[in-house]
Structure formats: C-alpha cells, structure tokens
Write an enzyme that holds these catalytic residues in place. Structure first.
Site, PDB file in Angstrom:
ATOM      1  N   ARG A   1      -1.145  -2.305 -18.695  1.00 36.95           N
ATOM      2  CA  ARG A   1      -2.472  -1.695 -18.676  1.00 36.95           C
ATOM      3  C   ARG A   1      -2.504  -0.628 -17.578  1.00 36.95           C
ATOM      4  NH1 ARG A   1      -6.669  -3.062 -21.415  1.00 36.95           N
ATOM      5  NH2 ARG A   1      -5.267  -4.436 -22.546  1.00 36.95           N
TER       6      ARG A   1
ATOM      7  N   LYS B   1      -1.248   0.976 -25.012  1.00 37.89           N
ATOM      8  CA  LYS B   1      -1.581   0.859 -26.445  1.00 37.89           C
ATOM      9  C   LYS B   1      -0.272   0.990 -27.244  1.00 37.89           C
ATOM     10  CE  LYS B   1      -6.387   2.282 -25.932  1.00 37.89           C
ATOM     11  NZ  LYS B   1      -6.704   3.053 -24.738  1.00 37.89           N
TER      12      LYS B   1
ATOM     13  N   TYR C   1       0.849  -1.197   0.000  1.00 35.72           N
ATOM     14  CA  TYR C   1       0.000   0.000   0.000  1.00 35.72           C
ATOM     15  C   TYR C   1       0.882   1.244   0.000  1.00 35.72           C
ATOM     16  CZ  TYR C   1      -4.907  -1.182   0.225  1.00 35.72           C
ATOM     17  OH  TYR C   1      -6.172  -1.567  -0.107  1.00 35.72           O
TER      18      TYR C   1
ATOM     19  N   ASP D   1      -6.569  13.779 -25.182  1.00 32.83           N
ATOM     20  CA  ASP D   1      -6.518  12.368 -24.771  1.00 32.83           C
ATOM     21  C   ASP D   1      -5.689  11.648 -25.840  1.00 32.83           C
ATOM     22  OD1 ASP D   1      -6.952   9.658 -24.459  1.00 32.83           O
ATOM     23  OD2 ASP D   1      -9.093   9.857 -24.046  1.00 32.83           O
TER      24      ASP D   1
ATOM     25  N   THR E   1      -3.608   6.268 -21.839  1.00 36.92           N
ATOM     26  CA  THR E   1      -3.371   4.935 -21.302  1.00 36.92           C
ATOM     27  C   THR E   1      -1.890   4.650 -21.555  1.00 36.92           C
ATOM     28  OG1 THR E   1      -3.968   3.987 -23.428  1.00 36.92           O
ATOM     29  CG2 THR E   1      -5.680   3.991 -21.745  1.00 36.92           C
TER      30      THR E   1
ATOM     31  N   GLU F   1      -0.624   4.812  -0.471  1.00 40.27           N
ATOM     32  CA  GLU F   1      -1.434   6.016  -0.688  1.00 40.27           C
ATOM     33  C   GLU F   1      -0.597   7.279  -0.491  1.00 40.27           C
ATOM     34  OE1 GLU F   1      -2.993   3.432   0.946  1.00 40.27           O
ATOM     35  OE2 GLU F   1      -5.199   3.702   0.782  1.00 40.27           O
TER      36      GLU F   1
HETATM   37  N1  DSN Z   1     -11.040   0.316 -25.543  1.00 40.30           N
HETATM   38  C1  DSN Z   1     -10.137   1.277 -26.124  1.00 40.30           C
HETATM   39  C2  DSN Z   1      -9.958   1.072 -27.590  1.00 40.30           C
HETATM   40  O1  DSN Z   1     -10.001  -0.052 -28.024  1.00 40.30           O
HETATM   41  O2  DSN Z   1      -9.763   2.026 -28.307  1.00 40.30           O
HETATM   42  C3  DSN Z   1     -10.533   2.663 -25.830  1.00 40.30           C
HETATM   43  O3  DSN Z   1     -10.864   2.777 -24.503  1.00 40.30           O
END
Ligand code: DSN
Length: 421
Positions: A236, A230, A53, A200, A227, A55
């Site tokens: 993730r 990707k 933990y 974003d 994120t 925080e």
């Molecule tokens: N699920 C993601 C995507 O495939 O683009 C976006 O959140």
C-alpha cells in the site's frame, strides 16, 4: 504457525488477523483495486526499516544512519524509472491521494484550474470532488463520457472547457472506467491551452508496467501519479513519476517533503522496491496480459446474458455492471449477496446514477487478484456465471451452493507466496 508473537502478545488482534487470512484464502477477491503481494514484499514491510527516520532524499537526509535507507530508496527509484520509462521518480508518497494532493500543490497556485474526469463518470475523489478540501483551494472543472454505452470520452467538450477555463493541468485517469483513453488527444488539448498533461494511473499501473496497456509517457504526458498496491501488486503506497523535466521533478520532491509529509515510511519503500523488482520480471508481462484476458472472459459471459455494462464492456481490468437495470437489485444488495457467496466486490455508481452513493445501481469488479492466484479465462468465465446465478436466483440454497464452488476454486488456486522469474 502464522503470527506467533502476536498470538502471544495480543490475542484480540491475533484473532482478527487469522480471520482475515482465512477470509482471503477461502474467498475470491474481485475488488479491482486489490491484489495479493508476495511474501518477499510482506517481509520488507515487516522489516526493521519501520524503526528508521529518514526525512529528505538519498544523500541529503536530516538524520544519521542512512547507509541502508539510501540504498533501498535508490533501488526503488531506479526500478520505478525503468518500469515506466520515467526520468524521475518520487517513491515517498504514503498513498495515491497524498501523491495527487502533493502533485497539485507542486504545480499550481491557489485558485488555479484543473480539468479532470467527472467522478460520476469514473474519476476519483481527488480529481476534484466537492467533498474534498482540495476544492476549497483549486478550481476543478470536469469532462465526461459522450456516450455511456460505449465509454467514448467527449474530447470536443474537453477542448471547449479547456479553452474557456484555461486549466494549468489536464488530468486523465480514473477509478471506475473500463476503456483505454486516447492519450494523444489529451496531450494535444493540453498543449493547445498551455496545460500540463498528468495521468493518475493508479488503477492500471500494473497493466502499463507489464506492457499490456499503453504508456501515457509515450504520448507526451508530463507526469503520472499512482498507487503501488493495485494492479502493480506492491505494498500500500503511492508514487509520482516525471517523464523528463528536472524542474517539475524538483517541485514534486519539495511538495512531498517537506511540503506534505515527514519521515518517509522506509519499510514500505523497501517493499515497493521488491515489488518493482518483481514487476521487471518477464512473468509480470504474462500476468498483466492475463488480467485483461480474464476481464474479457467475464465480459463475454455478461454480454451473452444480456446484462448492461457501463461502456458496453471493458478494455482493462475492471467491469461496471448495472445490476439495477439488469437484475432489478441495487448495488448494495448485490454486494452483500455476492459477499455471502464468497465473491468480494464493491457497489458502485453507474454513470449519471440516480440512486444514492451508499446504494447505487451498479457493482464494480475486476480480475487483478484472481489473476495473481492463477485463474485463467475459463475459471474467470465460470466466476461470472456463478455471479449471474446468485444475482438472478438470490435464494439461500443458491448462495450456499455457489459459496461451496468458490471455496473449491480458491483451494485449487491458492494465494501464491512468490512469482515466477
Ligand atoms: N479506493 C480506490 C479504489 O478502490 O479504486 C481508489 O482510491
């Protein structure tokens, strides 16, 4: 042997994990938001940091024993700042949606307006789709494309809506849009109406980090959310970057913790740090450039065959193919057929789609994962040819033959354990 402990302790989960490993190894992954992480990233995710933990933030935690968590989170922050040219980074968001939600609450009061991209033109659910709870609290208005055949954004309409609705945030970014945005125009309109410019970058974070795409911060954007799993090829998770305002950075930190999250997932943060370290290597630039080259190679094949692509093609890592107009089959049917042939992608609405979201007119696919495997332009073009064969012939013999060729390609380009320096 993989997963020796799970094999012994939990055979049911073991069977599923081994099945997924095999599926990933033998097929080609074209979902544009997916990728393959290195073993170093996986090791960090599987480390004992999951037990801890923490925080708070480095140097100001609510629990003891933070000697190593502080070192890990500080490294993640410093590497993220370097990668994106940001003065501040918060690496604690558990995912992209969490990052966006916290960003709204950090910057807005209930009832305030956000001007974001229409979901049906490529925006994301968290950019104000009515199915999200966000729309109960904030007022979302939208802009879209002027021409779906070229993908040009309607900046005049954006300015008109901005002047009328006085948004506090003008939000750029998308999950299904294949062109580069005119960041200077976004910032100009934001400044004209006194809004913050937020992007974003979830889909294209790796392209930006690898300098294969423009960096919105270079055009004056104030904040970027993302994120990390990707194109950026990390675990993730999510992240929020602030270009230079300490006041905004403090608000973001407060919104993430204690505003929305409890204990940060330190094992994921360690994995983010490892992935950011990999993205700082020169080889990452090569990978980022190749993602776009591969997408362009696929675009060329579809263009030559006369197929209809949203925006006429791509500038980034993804393509939206109108399979309903091009081949007379729905996106759902195309997804299933290609899945059987070893090509994984997702059905997707094409702008202003009249079909239902669960079975829309299009498919969305992209090249980050196959680029990580080492496929180049020639192999990407071949994958596009095989897709066309499946989509046009649709018989079992073709599906089986293509599956065999895909399996061969997958074998020739195995998922790597690590990446070049
Ligand atoms: N699920 C993601 C995507 O495939 O683009 C976006 O959140």
């Amino acid at each position: 042997m993989k997963f020796p402990f799970i094999k012994r302790e939990d055979p049911e989960i073991y069977t599923a994990l081994v099945g997924e490993e095999k599926r990933q190894a033998e097929g080609l992954e074209l979902i544009p938001s997916e990728n393959y992480v290195s073993h170093a990233v996986k090791e960090a995710m599987a480390s004992s940091l999951t037990n801890k933990y923490a925080e708070g933030y480095p140097g100001k935690r609510y629990y003891g024993g933070q000697e190593f968590t502080d070192a890990v989170e500080t490294l993640a922050i410093e590497r993220a700042k370097k990668l994106f040219g940001a003065k501040f980074a918060n690496v604690q968001p558990l995912g992209g949606a969490n990052a966006n939600i916290a960003m709204y609450f950090a910057l807005l009061s209930p009832g305030d307006t956000v001007l974001g991209m229409d979901l049906s033109h490529g925006g994301h659910l968290t950019h104000g789709h009515p199915v999200t709870y966000l729309t109960k609290i904030f007022n979302f208005v939208h802009y879209g494309m002027k021409d779906v055949e070229t993908g040009e954004i309607d900046y005049d309409e954006m300015r008109r809506v901005a002047k009328k609705t006085k948004p506090k945030i003008i939000l750029a970014g998308f999950s299904a849009y294949p062109r580069e945005l005119d960041y200077a125009k976004f910032v100009k309109i934001a400044r004209e109406v006194g809004a913050l410019a937020v992007m974003d970058i979830a889909h294209i974070a790796g392209l930006i980090a690898g300098k294969a795409a423009k960096n919105p911060f270079d055009y004056g954007f104030d904040i970027m959310t993302t994120t990390t799993h990707k194109t950026l090829r990390g675990p993730r998770g999510g992240m929020i970057l602030v270009r230079e305002s300490e006041e905004l950075a403090k608000k973001i930190d407060k919104a993430i913790f204690p505003g929305f999250q409890g204990g940060p997932h330190m094992h994921q943060i360690a994995a983010k740090a490892v992935a950011f370290g990999e993205a700082l290597r020169p080889s990452f630039k090569k990978y980022a450039k190749q993602i776009i080259k591969n997408a362009k190679a696929m675009e060329k094949v579809f263009k030559k065959s006369g197929a209809r692509m949203l925006a006429g093609g791509t500038d980034n890592h993804l393509i939206l193919l109108d399979v309903w107009t091009s081949y007379g089959i729905s996106g759902g049917e195309a997804e299933r057929l290609l899945d059987r042939a070893g090509i994984t992608l997702n059905k997707n609405a094409i702008a202003d789609d009249t079909r239902k979201p669960m079975d829309p007119s299009g498919i969305r696919f992209g090249t980050p994962a196959i680029t990580t495997r080492g496929l180049g332009s020639a192999e990407s073009a071949r994958v596009a040819e095989l897709m066309i064969e499946v989509l046009t012939k649709r018989d079992d013999t073709t599906v089986v033959r293509v599956r065999k060729e895909i399996k061969k390609l997958a074998k020739a380009f195995p998922i790597p354990d690590s990446f070049e320096k």
